[in-house]
Every structure is written in structure tokens, then in C-alpha cells.
Design a protein around this motif. Structure first.
Motif, PDB file in Angstrom:
ATOM      1  N   UNK A 137       0.808  -1.226   0.000  1.00  0.00           N
ATOM      2  CA  UNK A 137       0.000   0.000   0.000  1.00  0.00           C
ATOM      3  C   UNK A 137       0.844   1.282   0.000  1.00  0.00           C
ATOM      4  N   UNK A 163     -10.011  -5.777  -0.795  1.00  0.00           N
ATOM      5  CA  UNK A 163     -10.067  -4.329  -1.004  1.00  0.00           C
ATOM      6  C   UNK A 163      -9.741  -3.923  -2.437  1.00  0.00           C
ATOM      7  N   UNK A 176      -7.649   2.909  -7.527  1.00  0.00           N
ATOM      8  CA  UNK A 176      -7.605   3.830  -6.385  1.00  0.00           C
ATOM      9  C   UNK A 176      -6.386   3.525  -5.505  1.00  0.00           C
ATOM     10  N   UNK A 179      -2.988   5.843  -4.794  1.00  0.00           N
ATOM     11  CA  UNK A 179      -2.484   6.137  -3.446  1.00  0.00           C
ATOM     12  C   UNK A 179      -1.002   5.797  -3.349  1.00  0.00           C
TER      13      UNK A 179
END
Lengths: 239, 350
Positions: A115, A147, A156, A160
């Protein structure tokens, strides 16, 4: 410890376009470390000096260090914090991480933590990587992670990561799998998803991965297929 | 979304909680359960829920008390040292008869211990953990699928009996990844006429409180609570039996220890040893019945645990000490290997 042997397979040409540094990033648990280790082994077949740098500051478990024996056997340099897998639960970086950008004779794979949080680690290396401009930055995606179940949520997460890394991706690795329940159909069902991520981002799918036994079934049915010899992680090796 | 997803146990807990209608999560990060908080942080804002990283575990459990008082499904999660900090709040939840879900993804202790898996909070969770006469419903998952299912079950039981339910997992369960189906039924929360939802000037104030200064009344409250616990024992005890029909040796194990034990049992069966498994799914209430029954036909119980021998006491009590109960264990973050359990089985068979 690795399960199976993928030496009979060639690495998809699209995945190794001769760049010196390959950055592997993606959503938490998308399969980055497994892919990084397998890529390192494959790169070693064509490059003399290969290094894999474990720059994960997110997860104290499941590290490239789990594959230390394999990497040593293949003559691949492992750049990893002495605290990885030591149960010292701190986000430490290896003291020799600058070898990645300083030693231009190395072919490097950077295994970055999950992430946007994981991507923050690139802050230190980014200027030198951008200046040299000889890199690929690959996004690992898995449609079966909760997710990132659809192209939109995947993009998305990707944005990020790019924001935190302050760098742009150059390609996609479709690693859609359901762990031990993965079948050829599991992978085939993910192809439209990966293609849509590719369309939304204008990034090429550089390869689709599958565990080696599944990959045998998919041979000839999936473009740029890369079979993975799964690395046993710290917990799986115990039970 | 696909029929199944690939999840870490911690993520399965978080997603199942959301499916169960939980829209309030309060926590504080600690390995090996941080993914619960991380998942909630990502997802809650998108679905109109509240994720709040409190300033401490103590603050988090008191925020749980607040939302539970308002009658909503609420949870917190932590790992062993953090659960100790929550102990006071858990006792207050019990004293105020508030439904809530607390998740403990155990690590080795005591003290700060380490970050590897453990089951050494068995006593703490099954005997209460905080001060006072009370129990929690304690659920012990043995797969990532059960992490999800028992989280939902925990919310339902908490509401049904106005109790705190705990999912007692271990670091392995939290960290391992397995395919999970999230397609399960959820019983919506019942009416909660006691909740502090505002009177609208139509009824008397509801008061949620654990302070009771008149001893006669406090005694009555305690007795009433234990009458409710008897109902839980009668209605909600859960366990799994594996190859117990003809077993001459029975293993008692929960969570990850049960998975290791199943591997060992399969191997022992190949060698012709008649061994089975009783896996408690509710650790409180403890499933006495299968142990009592097994004690009539097995010659030994082996309690396989990631602690110095805690559940073994309940196995002895449930089997009324009719046959010997031995311990097969590892501690400090170590996990017994199938070979170690197999050795214990072979030893018991001789």
C-alpha cells in the motif's frame, strides 16, 4: 524453501525489458514478495550480478529473508535489514540499501511493502532512481483480495501508492489467485479485470502469474504467463 | 466481487464485523492484529462508519462501552498485552451488561513477550480477565473462514445475552491467508429498550452503569447474570469432533493447535492408531459433554496447547479425571509440530 521448479519456463519478454532496477509495489498481501523472489531467480539466469532488496517497512513477517537459502544458492545478493524476521517489530531499513542506486553493475529488484504506507520508503531512493532513469515500476494486482475486487478500487489503491512513492507505475503484474484453491479458471476469470485495469491506467500487463502447477494448465492460454515457485513463508513452514 | 476472496485472518475479522453491521471500531495498533485496524481505517469511512485510533487500549475499550450503551454493534481488537490493558473496561462492560465484541489475536507473553503466536491467554479470557464475577463468551477460530464466521456469531451472541463476546485467535490465525466465502446470514440486532438512545420525552431515562452500592441489589444482579450464563451454557456450546467414534486416544486442541493435531491424527491413523480430536469452538462455555462421553471409551486425553497447560484443567474437569490427561505443548511463540504431536500419540498408544 520453494515448491516446484520453474526453471523450464522462460521469463516473459515483456517483464524484463533490460531495465537495471525493477520496483515491485502493490496492495498489502497482493503477492509482491513471492514475485520478487521468483523474478530475482529468473534475472539471475541472464544477469551476472543480481540483488533483491527487501525494503518492507510495513510487515514484520513474510519477508524475502524467508527465501534466504534459495537466494544464496542462486548467487543472488539479499539486501535486507538485520531486523527482518527477527521479531523486532520496527520498520528498519538495511544499512546497505544505497547499493541499489550506487552500484550500477547490479540488476536490482526492490520488494516494497504494501500500500501507500509501504511506498513511503522510496523517498530516500527516488531522486537517484529517477536521475538514472533505468527502471520499471510494476504494480501487483489480485482481484481476489477484498479491497481490490474490481478495476476501480484497484486503480484507487494504485494512485495512493503513486502519491506516496511520488513515482509513476510503468506496468502491471496480474497475480490474481486464491491461495491453495487457485485453479486455471481462477486465473482465467481474472483476465478481463486485469485488462480493464490496464485500460484505465494505460499501463501494459507485463505478465500474468500462476503457481507452477496451475501455470502448466494455462500454458498457451494466457499471454506472458510467468509460473511462480511459491516461497514458503515463516508461518507455513511451521505448520 | 468473486465468490471467494483471499484474506488474512485479521482482515476476515474486520470484513465480517462490517457484514454483521458493526459501524464503530476503536483500537490501537499492536502486532499481530494490526491488520484489523488497518482494514477498518480503509473501509469504515467509505461506508459511513467510524474508525478511531484511540490514544490507548484503555481509551478504546471505554469508547466501546459508550457505543454499546447506545445499543449499536461495536468492537475493538488487540493482542495479549493490549487485552490486559482493556481488562478494566471489559469488567465494566460485564457489570453494565453491555454487548460488545473484543478480539484478541494472541502473542507470546507474559509482559510484552514477543510477536509470534500463542494461546496463553486462555485463563485470562475464559475466567474473565478483569475483576469481578463474570464471564465472556469466548470463541476460538481454527481457520480464516472461522475467523469471519465466529466474528458474526460473536456479535449475535453478545446481543442475544447482553454479554461481551471475545474472538480468541492467535498470531497464526491472524496472519495466515486463506480463501474465504463472505456469503453468510447475519441476524440483525434485537430491539434494545435499555439503550441510551434519547427519551424524546416519552419515557424515563435509561441509565447504563456498573456501579451498584446497595449490596442486596448487587447480589441480585450477580445472581441474575449467572442465571443468564447457565442459558448460554445450555444453548450455545460449540465443538467439533474428528474421528472420535472409535477413538482410544483423544486430543483436545483449539485454534492452530487443532490444525496441527489433525495432521498428526491423519498420520497416526495410517499407522493404525485409533486417535481422534475434540476441538472446543466455544472455550467459554467449555464443551463438557463430548469429554465426559469420550472418557467412557478413551484411555487418555492429550491436551495440545501453545501455553504451559491451561485448557488442560478444563479437560480434566470435563472428563472428571476418569482417565489421564497429558500435555503436549510449545510456548513463547513456538508451535507444536505435527511430528511432536504424533510422538505424543504414539507414546500414549503404548
Amino acid at each position: 524453501m520453494s515448491e516446484g521448479d520453474n526453471s523450464a519456463f522462460r521469463i516473459p519478454h515483456s517483464a524484463f525489458r533490460g531495465k537495471r532496477v525493477t520496483l515491485i509495489l502493490g496492495h498489502y498481501g497482493s503477492g509482491k514478495t513471492n514475485i520478487a523472489v521468483n523474478l530475482a531467480v529468473k534475472y539471475r539466469e541472464v544477469a551476472e550480478k543480481v540483488a533483491i532488496a527487501d525494503l518492507d517497512i510495513v510487515n514484520p513477517y513474510f519477508r524475502t529473508k524467508d527465501s534466504m537459502d534459495l537466494l544464496k544458492e542462486k548467487g543472488i545478493r539479499l539486501i535486507v535489514s538485520e531486523y527482518a524476521n527477527s521479531n523486532v517489530d520496527i520498520p528498519a531499513l538495511p544499512q546497505d540499501m544505497y547499493a541499489v542506486t550506487d552500484d550500477k553493475s547490479l540488476t536490482c529488484i526492490l520488494d516494497i511493502g504494501g500500500d501507500d504506507r509501504g511506498a513511503l520508503v522510496l523517498g530516500r531512493l527516488r531522486p537517484a532512481i529517477l536521475e538514472e532513469d533505468d527502471y520499471e515500476m510494476l504494480l501487483v494486482i489480485n482481484m481476489y483480495r477484498p479491497l481490490t475486487p474490481d478495476p476501480e478500487s484497484t486503480v484507487e489503491v494504485m494512485r495512493e501508492i503513486e502519491l506516496a512513492a511520488n513515482m509513476r507505475f510503468t506496468g502491471i503484474i496480474n497475480n490474481s489467485n486464491l491461495g491453495r484453491e487457485t485453479t486455471a479458471e481462477t486465473v482465467l476469470a481474472s483476465l478481463p479485470y486485469a485488462e480493464e485495469v490496464s485500460r484505465l491506467t494505460s499501463l501494459p500487463i507485463v505478465m500474468t502469474t500462476a503457481e507452477i502447477h496451475v501455470a502448466k494448465e494455462l500454458d498457451g492460454r494466457v499471454k506472458d504467463l510467468f509460473p511462480l515457485a511459491l516461497q514458503k513463508n515463516f508461518i507455513e513452514s511451521k505448520i | 466481487m468473486a465468490d471467494k476472496v483471499l484474506m488474512k485472518g485479521n482482515e476476515a475479522i474486520a470484513e465480517a464485523a462490517i457484514k454483521a453491521g458493526c459501524r464503530h471500531y476503536f483500537g490501537y495498533p499492536i502486532t499481530p492484529q494490526t491488520e484489523v485496524a488497518a482494514y477498518m481505517a480503509k473501509k469504515m469511512p467509505k461506508i459511513g462508519g467510524t474508525f478511531l485510533q484511540a490514544e490507548s487500549e484503555i481509551a478504546a475499550i471505554n469508547m466501546v462501552y459508550g457505543v454499546a450503551s447506545a445499543g449499536l454493534r461495536v468492537m475493538t481488537s488487540s493482542s495479549s498485552p493490549g487485552i490486559s490493558l482493556k481488562g478494566e473496561g471489559i469488567s465494566y462492560l460485564a457489570g453494565a451488561d453491555l454487548p460488545a465484541l473484543v478480539v484478541n489475536v494472541q502473542r507470546g507473553g507474559p509482559g510484552l513477550g514477543g510477536i509470534q503466536p500463542s494461546q496463553s491467554d486462555y485463563f485470562q479470557s475464559t475466567r474473565g480477565g478483569g475483576h469481578g464475577d463474570y464471564h465472556m463468551i469466548v470463541l476460538a477460530p481454527s481457520s480464516v473462514q472461522e475467523m469471519a464466521a465466529l466474528t458474526v456469531k460473536g456479535f449475535e451472541l453478545a446481543d442475544k445475552y447482553r454479554m461481551t463476546a471475545m474472538v480468541l485467535a492467535d498470531g497464526t490465525m491472524g496472519q495466515m491467508m486463506e480463501p474465504v466465502s463472505l456469503d453468510f446470514e447475519v441476524t440483525p440486532p434485537p430491539e434494545k429498550p435499555w439503550a441510551t438512545t434519547g427519551t424524546e420525552m416519552k419515557r424515563k431515562h435509561n441509565i447504563v452503569n456498573s456501579l451498584s452500592l446497595v449490596p442486596e441489589e448487587l447480589e441480585k444482579l450477580n445472581i441474575a447474570r449467572f442465571e443468564r450464563y447457565e442459558l448460554v451454557k445450555k444453548n450455545e456450546t460449540m465443538y467439533e469432533e474428528y474421528m472420535m467414534d472409535d477413538a482410544e486416544i483423544a486430543i483436545a486442541a483449539f485454534g492452530i493447535a487443532a490444525r496441527v493435531s489433525k495432521n498428526a491424527i491423519n498420520e497416526a491413523r495410517k499407522q493404525g492408531i485409533k486417535v481422534g480430536l475434540i476441538r472446543p469452538i466455544t472455550l467459554w462455555p467449555f464443551p463438557d459433554a463430548p469429554f465426559k462421553k469420550a472418557a467412557t471409551h478413551v484411555k487418555q486425553f492429550i491436551s495440545v496447547e501453545l501455553n504451559m497447560g491451561q485448557m488442560i484443567e478444563d479437560v480434566r474437569l470435563a472428563s472428571e479425571c476418569k482417565v489421564p490427561v497429558t500435555l503436549c505443548n510449545r510456548v513463547g511463540g513456538m508451535i507444536p509440530s505435527p511430528e511432536q504431536v504424533l510422538d505424543a500419540i504414539i507414546k500414549a498408544s503404548k
